[in-house]
Design an enzyme around this catalytic site. Structure first.
Site, PDB file in Angstrom:
ATOM      1  N   GLY A  22       0.818  -1.210   0.000  1.00  0.00           N
ATOM      2  CA  GLY A  22       0.000   0.000   0.000  1.00  0.00           C
ATOM      3  C   GLY A  22       0.850   1.257   0.000  1.00  0.00           C
ATOM      4  O   GLY A  22       0.523   2.247   0.661  1.00  0.00           O
ATOM      5  N   ASN A  24       1.476   3.544  -2.201  1.00  0.00           N
ATOM      6  CA  ASN A  24       1.199   4.675  -3.096  1.00  0.00           C
ATOM      7  C   ASN A  24       0.412   5.814  -2.449  1.00  0.00           C
ATOM      8  O   ASN A  24       0.239   6.865  -3.051  1.00  0.00           O
ATOM      9  CB  ASN A  24       0.440   4.195  -4.340  1.00  0.00           C
ATOM     10  CG  ASN A  24      -0.886   3.568  -4.006  1.00  0.00           C
ATOM     11  OD1 ASN A  24      -0.917   2.430  -3.534  1.00  0.00           O
ATOM     12  ND2 ASN A  24      -1.980   4.271  -4.233  1.00  0.00           N
ATOM     13  N   GLY A  26      -1.106   7.723   1.605  1.00  0.00           N
ATOM     14  CA  GLY A  26      -1.192   7.752   3.062  1.00  0.00           C
ATOM     15  C   GLY A  26       0.096   7.401   3.776  1.00  0.00           C
ATOM     16  O   GLY A  26       1.187   7.867   3.423  1.00  0.00           O
ATOM     17  N   GLY A  28       1.691   4.613   3.812  1.00  0.00           N
ATOM     18  CA  GLY A  28       2.618   3.871   2.963  1.00  0.00           C
ATOM     19  C   GLY A  28       3.467   4.791   2.113  1.00  0.00           C
ATOM     20  O   GLY A  28       4.678   4.593   1.980  1.00  0.00           O
ATOM     21  N   SER A 151      -3.929  -0.738  15.052  1.00  0.00           N
ATOM     22  CA  SER A 151      -4.697   0.483  15.269  1.00  0.00           C
ATOM     23  C   SER A 151      -5.148   0.553  16.721  1.00  0.00           C
ATOM     24  O   SER A 151      -5.221  -0.481  17.413  1.00  0.00           O
ATOM     25  CB  SER A 151      -5.933   0.477  14.356  1.00  0.00           C
ATOM     26  OG  SER A 151      -6.888   1.438  14.750  1.00  0.00           O
ATOM     27  N   TYR A 178     -13.529  -4.217  11.588  1.00  0.00           N
ATOM     28  CA  TYR A 178     -12.246  -3.510  11.570  1.00  0.00           C
ATOM     29  C   TYR A 178     -11.478  -3.782  12.860  1.00  0.00           C
ATOM     30  O   TYR A 178     -10.277  -4.088  12.833  1.00  0.00           O
ATOM     31  CB  TYR A 178     -12.468  -2.010  11.390  1.00  0.00           C
ATOM     32  CG  TYR A 178     -11.176  -1.221  11.308  1.00  0.00           C
ATOM     33  CD1 TYR A 178     -10.304  -1.394  10.244  1.00  0.00           C
ATOM     34  CD2 TYR A 178     -10.827  -0.310  12.307  1.00  0.00           C
ATOM     35  CE1 TYR A 178      -9.119  -0.681  10.170  1.00  0.00           C
ATOM     36  CE2 TYR A 178      -9.642   0.410  12.238  1.00  0.00           C
ATOM     37  CZ  TYR A 178      -8.788   0.216  11.166  1.00  0.00           C
ATOM     38  OH  TYR A 178      -7.608   0.919  11.114  1.00  0.00           O
TER      39      TYR A 178
END
Length: 306
Positions: A22, A24, A26, A28, A151, A178
């Site tokens: 990931g 690309n 945020g 990442g 998280s 989540y």
């Protein structure tokens, strides 16, 4: 340990090979930028190669010396994960850091290509499969690391091994699923470290959380009108992605990090701030649940850790 750790504290990473899933956007994107800026060769693993190339271009424009390779990886598809791992191993003989950063957050009930509930499927099972497929390369690389991203929401997670994937949507809510996926990230990390210790593997399993960071993950939470009305308030309690990425960057690069440690922001309730060593909840340290999740993950992904 340094209380005000920043990217300035990242050591020289020349000759290191690092995968960021990931990469690309945020957290990442910020991680790829920081790691490549310190000399690492970074593989930006993205579902969309086109978006990956655009992101790579932005970083290279600002940091011309950055060595970034874009590779396709869809964590919702076991075939894609297998293809990525095979291609990586053909091109590279070592892997210093596997940064399992990619994730989705509080989306409506949906299934991955392999019929997994999408949040557990992407956030945990996809990375479990990827880590297993790259295990031999990690083992061959002295001092390698696997960094998983959890998280604050892990505290709301509840494991139910009778309905781990909310079959048919039974009992599903975006928030509950989540939380379970983020609790799974911690259970997996701690069990992976126990595996490394038992097998005498020179690799560390570390976990981090970004606090409350202003990234595109929140797109499913705020409706279109809410984005306009609540965005100013939202920004007041969040931190930019560049700060949110610091805990995972510290977990990935700080020479003093030990296997099984957990990093997060030092501010109120862990919402924002500089990365420090933090504690996860009791449920994340349930060794019986960790073993059950591991066994279920091997069965679902058909990938056994030898």
């Amino acid at each position: 340990m340094n209380t005000y750790w920043t990217t300035e504290n990242i050591p020289d990473l020349t000759d290191k090979i690092i995968i960021v899933t990931g990469g690309n956007s945020g957290l990442g994107f910020e991680s790829v930028k920081a790691l490549s800026g310190k000399g690492a060769k970074v593989i930006m693993a993205c579902r969309s190669v086109e978006k990956g190339k655009t992101a790579r271009g932005k970083i290279v424009q600002a940091q011309p010396e950055s060595d970034i390779t874009v590779m396709q990886l869809d964590l919702m598809d076991l075939e894609s994960i297998d293809a990525f791992a095979s291609e990586f191993k053909q091109k590279f003989s070592r892997l210093d850091v596997l940064l399992n950063n990619a994730g989705i957050m509080m989306v409506p009930y949906q299934l991955t290509k392999d019929n997994f509930e999408s949040q557990l499927g992407t956030n945990h099972l996809g990375h479990f499969a990827l880590t297993g497929l790259l295990l031999d390369t990690l083992k061959k690389t002295p001092g390698s690391r696997v960094v998983n991203v959890s998280s604050i929401a892990h505290k709301s997670g509840v494991m139910n091994f009778d309905n781990l994937l909310y079959a048919g949507g039974t009992g599903y809510s975006p928030y509950k699923a989540y939380g379970r996926s983020k609790l799974s990230n911690l259970l997996f990390t701690y069990e992976l470290q126990r595996y490394f210790d038992k097998q005498h593997v020179d690799c560390k399993a570390v976990v981090a959380h970004p606090g409350v960071s202003d990234t595109n993950l929140f797109g499913h939470i705020l409706p279109t009108w809410g984005n306009k009305v609540l965005r100013p308030l939202f920004k007041a309690i969040t931190q930019p992605a560049s700060m949110g990425a610091l805990p995972q960057l510290r977990a990935a690069t700080d020479p003093e990090v030990k296997g099984g440690e957990f990093f997060g922001p030092n501010g109120f309730s862990g919402f924002k701030g500089y990365p420090i060593l933090v504690q996860s909840n009791a449920a994340s340290k349930n060794a019986v649940h960790a073993r059950k999740l591991w066994e279920a993950s091997e069965k679902l992904t058909r990938i056994a850790y030898k």
